[in-house]
Scaffold this motif. Sequence first.
Motif, PDB file in Angstrom:
ATOM      1  N   GLN A   1      43.446  13.066 -84.024  1.00 45.84           N
ATOM      2  CA  GLN A   1      42.387  13.163 -83.032  1.00 45.84           C
ATOM      3  C   GLN A   1      42.502  14.482 -82.283  1.00 45.84           C
ATOM      4  N   VAL A   2      41.402  15.235 -82.259  1.00 49.75           N
ATOM      5  CA  VAL A   2      41.396  16.529 -81.585  1.00 49.75           C
ATOM      6  C   VAL A   2      41.359  16.327 -80.077  1.00 49.75           C
ATOM      7  N   GLN A   3      42.224  17.043 -79.384  1.00 45.00           N
ATOM      8  CA  GLN A   3      42.245  16.966 -77.922  1.00 45.00           C
ATOM      9  C   GLN A   3      42.626  18.316 -77.349  1.00 45.00           C
ATOM     10  N   LEU A   4      41.968  18.676 -76.256  1.00 47.63           N
ATOM     11  CA  LEU A   4      42.277  19.894 -75.519  1.00 47.63           C
ATOM     12  C   LEU A   4      42.489  19.505 -74.062  1.00 47.63           C
ATOM     13  N   VAL A   5      43.578  19.975 -73.472  1.00 49.10           N
ATOM     14  CA  VAL A   5      43.888  19.631 -72.090  1.00 49.10           C
ATOM     15  C   VAL A   5      44.210  20.907 -71.322  1.00 49.10           C
ATOM     16  N   GLU A   6      43.383  21.205 -70.308  1.00 52.66           N
ATOM     17  CA  GLU A   6      43.614  22.383 -69.480  1.00 52.66           C
ATOM     18  C   GLU A   6      44.507  22.041 -68.290  1.00 52.66           C
ATOM     19  N   SER A   7      45.229  23.042 -67.830  1.00 52.48           N
ATOM     20  CA  SER A   7      46.033  22.900 -66.618  1.00 52.48           C
ATOM     21  C   SER A   7      46.254  24.283 -66.023  1.00 52.48           C
ATOM     22  N   GLY A   8      46.761  24.314 -64.796  1.00 50.60           N
ATOM     23  CA  GLY A   8      47.122  25.577 -64.184  1.00 50.60           C
ATOM     24  C   GLY A   8      46.174  26.077 -63.105  1.00 50.60           C
ATOM     25  N   GLY A   9      45.090  25.365 -62.894  1.00 45.46           N
ATOM     26  CA  GLY A   9      44.162  25.785 -61.858  1.00 45.46           C
ATOM     27  C   GLY A   9      44.731  25.548 -60.470  1.00 45.46           C
ATOM     28  N   GLY A  10      44.008  26.037 -59.462  1.00 45.37           N
ATOM     29  CA  GLY A  10      44.449  25.846 -58.089  1.00 45.37           C
ATOM     30  C   GLY A  10      43.725  26.755 -57.138  1.00 45.37           C
ATOM     31  N   LEU A  11      44.236  26.812 -55.924  1.00 43.67           N
ATOM     32  CA  LEU A  11      43.681  27.669 -54.877  1.00 43.67           C
ATOM     33  C   LEU A  11      44.532  28.929 -54.769  1.00 43.67           C
ATOM     34  N   VAL A  12      43.880  30.080 -54.802  1.00 44.02           N
ATOM     35  CA  VAL A  12      44.596  31.349 -54.737  1.00 44.02           C
ATOM     36  C   VAL A  12      43.798  32.320 -53.874  1.00 44.02           C
ATOM     37  N   GLN A  13      44.486  33.222 -53.210  1.00 41.48           N
ATOM     38  CA  GLN A  13      43.811  34.220 -52.383  1.00 41.48           C
ATOM     39  C   GLN A  13      43.231  35.325 -53.257  1.00 41.48           C
ATOM     40  N   PRO A  14      42.206  36.011 -52.772  1.00 39.59           N
ATOM     41  CA  PRO A  14      41.674  37.162 -53.516  1.00 39.59           C
ATOM     42  C   PRO A  14      42.785  38.169 -53.823  1.00 39.59           C
ATOM     43  N   GLY A  15      42.760  38.669 -55.038  1.00 39.99           N
ATOM     44  CA  GLY A  15      43.798  39.578 -55.495  1.00 39.99           C
ATOM     45  C   GLY A  15      44.974  38.884 -56.145  1.00 39.99           C
ATOM     46  N   GLY A  16      45.024  37.571 -56.051  1.00 37.02           N
ATOM     47  CA  GLY A  16      46.122  36.812 -56.629  1.00 37.02           C
ATOM     48  C   GLY A  16      45.964  36.566 -58.115  1.00 37.02           C
ATOM     49  N   SER A  17      46.903  35.796 -58.651  1.00 38.40           N
ATOM     50  CA  SER A  17      46.929  35.523 -60.091  1.00 38.40           C
ATOM     51  C   SER A  17      47.131  34.040 -60.356  1.00 38.40           C
ATOM     52  N   LEU A  18      46.631  33.610 -61.497  1.00 42.04           N
ATOM     53  CA  LEU A  18      46.873  32.275 -62.016  1.00 42.04           C
ATOM     54  C   LEU A  18      46.985  32.363 -63.524  1.00 42.04           C
ATOM     55  N   ARG A  19      47.726  31.439 -64.117  1.00 44.40           N
ATOM     56  CA  ARG A  19      47.749  31.332 -65.569  1.00 44.40           C
ATOM     57  C   ARG A  19      47.296  29.932 -65.955  1.00 44.40           C
ATOM     58  N   LEU A  20      46.199  29.873 -66.684  1.00 40.57           N
ATOM     59  CA  LEU A  20      45.685  28.611 -67.194  1.00 40.57           C
ATOM     60  C   LEU A  20      46.271  28.336 -68.576  1.00 40.57           C
ATOM     61  N   SER A  21      46.488  27.063 -68.855  1.00 40.27           N
ATOM     62  CA  SER A  21      46.967  26.648 -70.172  1.00 40.27           C
ATOM     63  C   SER A  21      45.966  25.690 -70.807  1.00 40.27           C
ATOM     64  N   CYS A  22      45.857  25.770 -72.114  1.00 42.99           N
ATOM     65  CA  CYS A  22      45.009  24.860 -72.886  1.00 42.99           C
ATOM     66  C   CYS A  22      45.894  24.307 -74.002  1.00 42.99           C
ATOM     67  N   ALA A  23      46.367  23.079 -73.821  1.00 46.03           N
ATOM     68  CA  ALA A  23      47.228  22.442 -74.813  1.00 46.03           C
ATOM     69  C   ALA A  23      46.368  21.722 -75.841  1.00 46.03           C
ATOM     70  N   ALA A  24      46.544  22.103 -77.100  1.00 45.89           N
ATOM     71  CA  ALA A  24      45.713  21.555 -78.168  1.00 45.89           C
ATOM     72  C   ALA A  24      46.512  20.594 -79.040  1.00 45.89           C
ATOM     73  N   SER A  25      45.845  19.597 -79.576  1.00 41.89           N
ATOM     74  CA  SER A  25      46.466  18.677 -80.521  1.00 41.89           C
ATOM     75  C   SER A  25      45.425  18.202 -81.519  1.00 41.89           C
ATOM     76  N   GLY A  26      45.894  17.792 -82.694  1.00 41.28           N
ATOM     77  CA  GLY A  26      45.000  17.254 -83.709  1.00 41.28           C
ATOM     78  C   GLY A  26      44.452  18.285 -84.677  1.00 41.28           C
ATOM     79  N   PHE A  27      44.816  19.555 -84.517  1.00 43.98           N
ATOM     80  CA  PHE A  27      44.380  20.587 -85.439  1.00 43.98           C
ATOM     81  C   PHE A  27      45.337  21.777 -85.334  1.00 43.98           C
ATOM     82  N   THR A  28      45.241  22.673 -86.314  1.00 48.60           N
ATOM     83  CA  THR A  28      46.089  23.864 -86.315  1.00 48.60           C
ATOM     84  C   THR A  28      45.432  24.943 -85.482  1.00 48.60           C
ATOM     85  N   LEU A  29      46.103  25.317 -84.411  1.00 48.74           N
ATOM     86  CA  LEU A  29      45.494  26.161 -83.393  1.00 48.74           C
ATOM     87  C   LEU A  29      44.998  27.486 -83.942  1.00 48.74           C
ATOM     88  N   ASP A  30      45.795  28.165 -84.759  1.00 52.30           N
ATOM     89  CA  ASP A  30      45.424  29.519 -85.167  1.00 52.30           C
ATOM     90  C   ASP A  30      44.402  29.532 -86.308  1.00 52.30           C
TER      91      ASP A  30
END
Length: 125
Positions: A1-30
């Motif tokens: 079963q194909v599934q995609l799950v995002e994480s890593g969002g949040g509240l950040v000040q202007p000029g800041g950084s975040l890293r989002l992740s997308c965890a995939a399952s059920g298929f070959t990512l590349d």
Amino acid sequence: QVQLVESGGGLVQPGGSLRLSCAASGFTLDSYAIGWFRQAPGKEREGVSCISSSDGNIYADSVKGRFTISRDNAKNTVYLLMNSLKPEDTAVYYCAKRRWYGSSCSSRRNEYEYWGQGTQVTVSS
């Protein structure tokens, strides 16, 4: 079963950084193009970035030079590193899998068949 799950969002000040992740399952990512999209309140969902084995990394003009997309095949995860964030980057961010095996990137939403639930990014002081 194909599934995609995002994480890593949040509240950040202007000029800041975040890293989002997308965890995939059920298929070959590349084997598929994976896109990041975002949707701000009252606006249409727009393409932000995409990664594929056939044409590398693609960025929307609005994020070029600030965002970096990458992929860890061993972890079956796609990342979106977002630097120099601006208030206009505020949105729900989604990752999605393009329909066709071995395909290149596309910004057309209807060419993606599986979507994650989204992760909220808020850029505010």
